[in-house]
Design an enzyme around this catalytic site. Structure first.
Site, PDB file in Angstrom:
ATOM      1  N   THR A  32       0.828  -1.208   0.000  1.00  0.00           N
ATOM      2  CA  THR A  32       0.000   0.000   0.000  1.00  0.00           C
ATOM      3  C   THR A  32       0.862   1.258   0.000  1.00  0.00           C
ATOM      4  O   THR A  32       0.459   2.302  -0.513  1.00  0.00           O
ATOM      5  CB  THR A  32      -0.938  -0.034   1.223  1.00  0.00           C
ATOM      6  OG1 THR A  32      -1.864  -1.099   1.023  1.00  0.00           O
ATOM      7  CG2 THR A  32      -1.706   1.251   1.411  1.00  0.00           C
ATOM      8  N   TYR A  46      -8.007  -0.039  -3.923  1.00  0.00           N
ATOM      9  CA  TYR A  46      -6.939   0.531  -4.760  1.00  0.00           C
ATOM     10  C   TYR A  46      -5.978  -0.590  -5.148  1.00  0.00           C
ATOM     11  O   TYR A  46      -6.073  -1.711  -4.658  1.00  0.00           O
ATOM     12  CB  TYR A  46      -6.178   1.613  -3.985  1.00  0.00           C
ATOM     13  CG  TYR A  46      -5.632   1.079  -2.683  1.00  0.00           C
ATOM     14  CD1 TYR A  46      -4.372   0.513  -2.636  1.00  0.00           C
ATOM     15  CD2 TYR A  46      -6.399   1.082  -1.517  1.00  0.00           C
ATOM     16  CE1 TYR A  46      -3.885  -0.029  -1.460  1.00  0.00           C
ATOM     17  CE2 TYR A  46      -5.917   0.541  -0.340  1.00  0.00           C
ATOM     18  CZ  TYR A  46      -4.668  -0.012  -0.316  1.00  0.00           C
ATOM     19  OH  TYR A  46      -4.188  -0.562   0.834  1.00  0.00           O
ATOM     20  N   THR A 112       1.685  -4.413   4.184  1.00  0.00           N
ATOM     21  CA  THR A 112       1.536  -4.721   5.608  1.00  0.00           C
ATOM     22  C   THR A 112       0.943  -6.119   5.858  1.00  0.00           C
ATOM     23  O   THR A 112       1.111  -6.668   6.935  1.00  0.00           O
ATOM     24  CB  THR A 112       0.644  -3.666   6.300  1.00  0.00           C
ATOM     25  OG1 THR A 112      -0.644  -3.686   5.693  1.00  0.00           O
ATOM     26  CG2 THR A 112       1.251  -2.287   6.227  1.00  0.00           C
ATOM     27  N   ASP A 113       0.247  -6.661   4.840  1.00  0.00           N
ATOM     28  CA  ASP A 113      -0.476  -7.923   5.073  1.00  0.00           C
ATOM     29  C   ASP A 113       0.434  -9.065   5.518  1.00  0.00           C
ATOM     30  O   ASP A 113       0.085  -9.836   6.407  1.00  0.00           O
ATOM     31  CB  ASP A 113      -1.233  -8.346   3.803  1.00  0.00           C
ATOM     32  CG  ASP A 113      -2.480  -7.500   3.585  1.00  0.00           C
ATOM     33  OD1 ASP A 113      -2.730  -6.583   4.393  1.00  0.00           O
ATOM     34  OD2 ASP A 113      -3.206  -7.747   2.601  1.00  0.00           O
ATOM     35  N   LYS A 185       0.079  -8.058  12.517  1.00  0.00           N
ATOM     36  CA  LYS A 185      -0.947  -7.096  12.096  1.00  0.00           C
ATOM     37  C   LYS A 185      -2.244  -7.445  12.813  1.00  0.00           C
ATOM     38  O   LYS A 185      -2.672  -8.606  12.789  1.00  0.00           O
ATOM     39  CB  LYS A 185      -1.120  -7.171  10.572  1.00  0.00           C
ATOM     40  CG  LYS A 185      -2.047  -6.128  10.008  1.00  0.00           C
ATOM     41  CD  LYS A 185      -2.020  -6.101   8.482  1.00  0.00           C
ATOM     42  CE  LYS A 185      -2.969  -5.031   7.976  1.00  0.00           C
ATOM     43  NZ  LYS A 185      -2.957  -4.906   6.506  1.00  0.00           N
ATOM     44  N   GLU A 311       1.600 -36.826  26.865  1.00  0.00           N
ATOM     45  CA  GLU A 311       1.079 -37.748  25.842  1.00  0.00           C
ATOM     46  C   GLU A 311       1.325 -37.179  24.431  1.00  0.00           C
ATOM     47  O   GLU A 311       1.756 -37.893  23.519  1.00  0.00           O
ATOM     48  CB  GLU A 311      -0.418 -37.943  26.103  1.00  0.00           C
ATOM     49  CG  GLU A 311      -0.992 -39.156  25.413  1.00  0.00           C
ATOM     50  CD  GLU A 311      -2.504 -39.230  25.562  1.00  0.00           C
ATOM     51  OE1 GLU A 311      -3.117 -38.262  26.067  1.00  0.00           O
ATOM     52  OE2 GLU A 311      -3.068 -40.252  25.146  1.00  0.00           O
TER      53      GLU A 311
HETATM   54  C1  SIN Z   1      -1.001  -3.042   2.745  1.00  0.00           C
HETATM   55  O1  SIN Z   1       0.128  -2.870   2.321  1.00  0.00           O
HETATM   56  O2  SIN Z   1      -1.416  -2.386   3.739  1.00  0.00           O
HETATM   57  C2  SIN Z   1      -1.974  -4.006   2.171  1.00  0.00           C
HETATM   58  C3  SIN Z   1      -1.585  -4.574   0.885  1.00  0.00           C
HETATM   59  C4  SIN Z   1      -0.316  -5.356   0.947  1.00  0.00           C
HETATM   60  O3  SIN Z   1      -0.049  -6.011   1.937  1.00  0.00           O
HETATM   61  O4  SIN Z   1       0.410  -5.337  -0.062  1.00  0.00           O
END
Ligand code: SIN
Length: 352
Positions: A32, A46, A112-113, A185, A311
């Site tokens: 992003t 987007y 971020t994913d 996250k 176990e």
């Molecule tokens: C993000 O970056 O926040 C979402 C999309 C991605 O992980 O590329």
């Protein structure tokens, strides 16, 4: 004549200034932070990974005041499409940069994913002699109040700082600094999404200055610089998959399918402290007996340790410690590059 002397002096002072600044390389992978939407108001729908690294660097001219910067485009993807291939490419380039005496630190821009998985992977495979800081953004670059520019500036300031020198791989986002092992996250859209539920953040970036928490508050697992796993020369990584536990789910269909597709290991995202539906568990016990798979019990809860009964230890299950399922997957993939011995792998989970 006087003009020539002034000119020469100016050039000398400019190059001394440039030499005095740390050299930071930014490796861009997309996300992003490199995303663009049609409207300033849009923070969903987007395309992530559409803006090139040079544009991102030029959008934050303040960075050039604190470092000499070079940018490289490793990939330009939505990080939900991250792959072993890109990880190995990043590993290869970072290994070179760690040995390059002209480079003081590295920033990686990343979606971020899956940033937490990449950060953890890199922290386990690199001799991170220099700071390697991953950052990203929750709002596309085109959005009103986009967070990417500040995050990029902060990540660069951290990578260039003396305070970061012995810290290896870190994640820096929304003014906080996290260890790659514990960060995750936690919110789909909010900019304050990254947390370390088991240990908290390791520091902050305040007005471009890195401030680390006192050592006693830093997890000893937070900053190992030496590679735990040597993957030099590897062209692929062992296949490990995740099976999710939920109510009314006693089927072995997913496990069978993963096994059929060549999985060498399964992470069970169990309920609570790692519980698995008995029907599934019976099937897994059989697979463990036949030595068909390595099985790690983790939890879908998001924090806390997964204990094993005596176990379960005898049956061959491994505890993920307090790693979430996606991170347990990374560690099992790397463990399987070294050994299939369950006791050895459990040691890795206790240690890393
Ligand atoms: C993000 O970056 O926040 C979402 C999309 C991605 O992980 O590329």
């Amino acid at each position: 004549m006087r003009n020539i002397i002034y000119g020469v002096l100016l050039m000398i002072s400019l190059s001394v200034n440039a030499l005095a600044k740390p050299h930071i390389v930014i490796l861009a992978t997309g996300g992003t932070i490199a995303g663009e939407a049609k409207s300033e108001l849009a923070t969903t729908g987007y395309k992530a990974g559409s803006i090139a690294i040079d544009t991102l660097i030029n959008a934050v001219p303040e960075m050039k005041e604190i470092a000499n910067i070079s940018g490289e485009q490793i990939a330009n993807i939505d990080s939900s499409n991250m792959s072993d291939e890109i990880w190995l490419k990043l590993y290869g380039r970072l290994s070179e940069l760690m040995e390059d005496s002209s480079v003081d630190g590295v920033v990686i821009t990343h979606g971020t994913d899956t940033m937490e998985e990449s950060a953890y992977f890199l922290s386990l495979v690199l001799d991170a002699k220099k700071p390697i800081v991953l950052t990203g953004a929750m709002r596309p670059a085109s959005a009103m109040s986009a967070d990417g520019a500040k995050n990029l500036y902060n990540a660069l300031a951290l990578a260039a700082s003396k305070e970061a020198r012995s810290r290896g791989v870190m994640v820096a986002i929304n003014d906080r600094i996290f260890s790659p092992r514990d960060v995750t996250k936690t919110h789909t859209l909010n900019i304050d999404t990254f947390k370390s539920p088991n240990s908290g953040e390791i520091g902050y970036i305040i007005d471009g200055k890195a401030v680390f928490n006192t050592l006693s508050q830093v997890s000893p697992k937070a900053a190992f610089k030496k590679a735990a796993f040597n993957i030099k020369g590897l062209k692929s990584l062992p296949k490990v998959d995740i099976v999710y536990t939920y109510s009314n789910d006693g089927s072995k269909v997913a496990i069978e399918a993963f096994l059929g597709a060549g999985s060498k290991g399964i992470i069970v995202a169990g309920s609570g402290a790692g519980s698995i539906h008995q029907n599934q568990k019976d099937y897994l016990i059989q697979l463990l007996k036949d030595k068909k798979l390595v099985v790690v019990k983790s939890s879908r809860v998001g924090s806390g340790i997964v204990p094993l009964s005596s176990e379960e230890v005898a049956q061959g299950f491994i505890s993920a410690n307090n790693l979430n399922p996606q991170k347990a997957r990374v560690l099992l993939m790397l463990s399987l590059t070294k050994t299939k011995d369950i006791k050895e792998i459990q040691k890795y989970f206790n240690m890393y």
